[in-house]
Design a protein around this motif. Structure first.
Motif, PDB file in Angstrom:
ATOM      1  N   VAL A  40       0.850  -1.202   0.000  1.00 26.47           N
ATOM      2  CA  VAL A  40       0.000   0.000   0.000  1.00 26.47           C
ATOM      3  C   VAL A  40       0.882   1.246   0.000  1.00 26.47           C
ATOM      4  O   VAL A  40       1.788   1.391   0.839  1.00 26.47           O
ATOM      5  CB  VAL A  40      -0.924   0.005   1.233  1.00 26.47           C
ATOM      6  N   HIS A  41       0.605   2.147  -0.950  1.00 23.87           N
ATOM      7  CA  HIS A  41       1.350   3.416  -1.030  1.00 23.87           C
ATOM      8  C   HIS A  41       0.837   4.348   0.081  1.00 23.87           C
ATOM      9  O   HIS A  41      -0.240   4.930  -0.029  1.00 23.87           O
ATOM     10  CB  HIS A  41       1.154   4.057  -2.404  1.00 23.87           C
ATOM     11  N   PHE A  42       1.640   4.501   1.129  1.00 21.96           N
ATOM     12  CA  PHE A  42       1.189   5.158   2.353  1.00 21.96           C
ATOM     13  C   PHE A  42       1.837   6.534   2.560  1.00 21.96           C
ATOM     14  O   PHE A  42       1.567   7.197   3.557  1.00 21.96           O
ATOM     15  CB  PHE A  42       1.518   4.247   3.547  1.00 21.96           C
ATOM     16  N   THR A  43       2.633   6.987   1.612  1.00 19.31           N
ATOM     17  CA  THR A  43       3.451   8.191   1.809  1.00 19.31           C
ATOM     18  C   THR A  43       2.621   9.416   2.149  1.00 19.31           C
ATOM     19  O   THR A  43       2.879  10.113   3.146  1.00 19.31           O
ATOM     20  CB  THR A  43       4.295   8.471   0.557  1.00 19.31           C
ATOM     21  N   GLU A  44       1.616   9.719   1.324  1.00 20.40           N
ATOM     22  CA  GLU A  44       0.859  10.959   1.512  1.00 20.40           C
ATOM     23  C   GLU A  44       0.042  10.920   2.805  1.00 20.40           C
ATOM     24  O   GLU A  44      -0.085  11.933   3.494  1.00 20.40           O
ATOM     25  CB  GLU A  44      -0.051  11.218   0.312  1.00 20.40           C
ATOM     26  N   VAL A  45      -0.497   9.759   3.131  1.00 17.30           N
ATOM     27  CA  VAL A  45      -1.241   9.635   4.388  1.00 17.30           C
ATOM     28  C   VAL A  45      -0.312   9.871   5.570  1.00 17.30           C
ATOM     29  O   VAL A  45      -0.622  10.650   6.491  1.00 17.30           O
ATOM     30  CB  VAL A  45      -1.910   8.248   4.499  1.00 17.30           C
ATOM     31  N   GLN A  46       0.838   9.250   5.535  1.00 20.81           N
ATOM     32  CA  GLN A  46       1.774   9.391   6.650  1.00 20.81           C
ATOM     33  C   GLN A  46       2.312  10.820   6.757  1.00 20.81           C
ATOM     34  O   GLN A  46       2.449  11.359   7.861  1.00 20.81           O
ATOM     35  CB  GLN A  46       2.928   8.399   6.491  1.00 20.81           C
ATOM     36  N   ARG A  47       2.580  11.441   5.610  1.00 16.96           N
ATOM     37  CA  ARG A  47       3.076  12.822   5.633  1.00 16.96           C
ATOM     38  C   ARG A  47       2.021  13.772   6.205  1.00 16.96           C
ATOM     39  O   ARG A  47       2.346  14.669   7.004  1.00 16.96           O
ATOM     40  CB  ARG A  47       3.468  13.263   4.220  1.00 16.96           C
ATOM     41  N   ALA A  48       0.761  13.579   5.834  1.00 15.12           N
ATOM     42  CA  ALA A  48      -0.302  14.448   6.348  1.00 15.12           C
ATOM     43  C   ALA A  48      -0.460  14.290   7.860  1.00 15.12           C
ATOM     44  O   ALA A  48      -0.658  15.280   8.580  1.00 15.12           O
ATOM     45  CB  ALA A  48      -1.618  14.122   5.637  1.00 15.12           C
ATOM     46  N   ILE A  49      -0.370  13.083   8.345  1.00 16.18           N
ATOM     47  CA  ILE A  49      -0.446  12.865   9.797  1.00 16.18           C
ATOM     48  C   ILE A  49       0.704  13.578  10.497  1.00 16.18           C
ATOM     49  O   ILE A  49       0.521  14.245  11.518  1.00 16.18           O
ATOM     50  CB  ILE A  49      -0.430  11.359  10.115  1.00 16.18           C
ATOM     51  N   GLN A  50       1.883  13.457   9.929  1.00 18.02           N
ATOM     52  CA  GLN A  50       3.068  14.065  10.532  1.00 18.02           C
ATOM     53  C   GLN A  50       2.969  15.589  10.567  1.00 18.02           C
ATOM     54  O   GLN A  50       3.356  16.229  11.548  1.00 18.02           O
ATOM     55  CB  GLN A  50       4.315  13.623   9.751  1.00 18.02           C
ATOM     56  N   LEU A  51       2.434  16.184   9.519  1.00 18.29           N
ATOM     57  CA  LEU A  51       2.421  17.651   9.407  1.00 18.29           C
ATOM     58  C   LEU A  51       1.223  18.296  10.091  1.00 18.29           C
ATOM     59  O   LEU A  51       1.315  19.444  10.553  1.00 18.29           O
ATOM     60  CB  LEU A  51       2.432  18.050   7.930  1.00 18.29           C
ATOM     61  N   GLU A  52       0.097  17.590  10.178  1.00 22.99           N
ATOM     62  CA  GLU A  52      -1.138  18.254  10.579  1.00 22.99           C
ATOM     63  C   GLU A  52      -1.740  17.777  11.897  1.00 22.99           C
ATOM     64  O   GLU A  52      -2.713  18.370  12.375  1.00 22.99           O
ATOM     65  CB  GLU A  52      -2.188  18.076   9.465  1.00 22.99           C
ATOM     66  N   CYS A  53      -1.172  16.748  12.476  1.00 27.23           N
ATOM     67  CA  CYS A  53      -1.789  16.165  13.671  1.00 27.23           C
ATOM     68  C   CYS A  53      -0.846  16.252  14.865  1.00 27.23           C
ATOM     69  O   CYS A  53       0.374  16.397  14.703  1.00 27.23           O
ATOM     70  CB  CYS A  53      -2.170  14.705  13.404  1.00 27.23           C
TER      71      CYS A  53
END
Length: 404
Positions: free
Chosen positions: A253-266
């Protein structure tokens, strides 16, 4: 010499009216495991499954393969002889001699004295003139006469010579190779198994297969934060697991964008909690496509921050499918021991990070509440990112690794 492999099962024998379908599933799995040996016959009779290799076949490679078939409790290389006492006695003597040779001879090297033995006969063919007890006494006395330096111990013998008197012949053996037990893969359904590159999750997948599940492996990959070597490490782990369950599906599963958004916004302390919640959501979507009815994870209660009871509750709140946790009561030493035994440990400890080990906060929340996670997730609409992650995912079918 007429050689056969006698396959014994345990739990399958308790299945009542459903027992035949479990036996048939075991036979199919055995045939698949032995497909590399043409001419091998596999069939079942009441209470037993039999493997008959062509004459002259070395049984050792077959035994090695059968030791990785779930549902098998033990496999015994047996000699089949005619239903005559003299033939049975001669076969029993050969079985005893082979067992003594395996122990280092009649002196019992490393045993602290002369080896002990007993005969254990079972007569399902009631037309045979001797009862099981008669056979035990007759064969035991003959073996002891030929080997007077041995001792008989009917309680805890070091060697047991087994004799099974059936309608088509007598089967004699003194060696038994253990199998993994459990149930044949596929008899209990399908489940999506979250597979990282660590030690725990491959063991959880193995234990799920032992309970008859077909695992649909799901790995979350975050390039460029995780390398191609990390991805190949998970493929290699799946190859090892496939030796136990046949070719296995693997979703990357390509998880990069999900993980980056969690890191930056949460909130940083909730990073791991939120990441796991997103993984569960994606795994359930894959489960719907794969007709899987559960999720499997490698969580062990209290081992890390995401595996406290509060964390497990908060992460599981997003799941609608049952979440199976085969390792929940195991400690790390037990998990490592099992990983070594099944062959995944050496690959798991290779130094290639997966997305679960990236961006770990200094102080992760150990008692997160569902409402905290929901509030943190409210910063954006996650649906487009989840849909993109699934769209960019790759489905592989991983064949078993070759070699020992």
């Amino acid at each position: 010499m007429d050689s056969v492999l006698l396959v014994r099962y345990g739990e399958i024998g308790l299945k009542g009216k459903n027992r035949p379908q479990f036996e048939q599933a075991l036979v199919r799995r055995i045939r698949r495991a032995l497909a590399a040996w043409p001419g091998v016959a596999v069939y079942r009779t009441p209470g037993r499954v039999w493997v008959e290799p062509p004459p002259g076949t070395d049984p050792e490679p077959l035994l090695e393969s059968l030791q990785r078939v779930f549902g098998i409790v033990a496999v015994a290389p047996a000699e089949r002889v005619d239903l005559h006492l003299e033939a049975i006695a001669a076969a029993a003597a050969r079985a005893l001699e082979a067992a003594l040779a395996a122990r280092g001879g009649a002196g019992g090297v490393g045993t602290g004295g002369a080896p002990t033995f007993k005969v254990e006969a079972r007569r399902s063919n009631k037309r045979f003139p001797l009862t099981s007890l008669d056979l035990n006494r007759e064969l035991g006395s003959r073996l002891l006469a030929a080997r007077p330096e041995l001792k008989v111990d009917v309680q805890r013998p070091q060697i047991t010579v087994h004799v099974e008197v059936r309608h088509d012949g007598a089967y004699v053996y003194a060696r038994s190779v253990p199998g993994p037990g459990g149930l044949p893969v596929g008899v209990t359904g399908r489940a999506c198994a979250l597979l990282s590159g660590g030690i725990d999750s491959p063991v959880a997948v193995w234990m799920a297969m032992k309970r008859g599940l077909v695992p649909i492996c799901v790995h979350f990959h975050s390039p460029p934060f995780t390398s191609e070597r990390a991805r190949e490490k998970v493929v290699d782990l799946t190859r090892v697991l496939a030796r136990w369950g046949g070719p296995l599906p693997l979703w990357v599963v390509h998880f990069t964008e999900v993980q980056r958004a969690i890191q930056l916004e949460c909130p940083p302390e909730l990073t791991i909690t939120l990441m796991r919640r997103m993984m569960f959501r994606l795994a359930e979507r894959i489960a719907a496509r794969e007709r899987a009815l559960a999720l499997v994870t490698g969580e062990s209660l209290g081992q890390v921050a995401s595996q406290t009871l509060e964390s497990i509750r908060t992460i599981s709140a997003v799941a609608t499918l049952p979440v199976l946790r085969p390792l929940i009561g195991m400690d790390k030493a037990e998990i490592v021991e099992r990983a070594r035994a099944i062959g995944t440990y050496d690959t798991s400890v290779l130094p290639y990070e997966d997305c679960c080990t990236l961006f770990v906060p200094a102080h992760p929340a150990t008692r997160p509440r569902p409402e905290q996670a929901e509030q943190a997730e409210a910063v954006r609409d996650w649906e487009p990112l989840l849909a993109e992650a699934l769209e960019r995912s790759e489905r592989l079918v991983v064949e078993p690794a070759q070699g020992p």
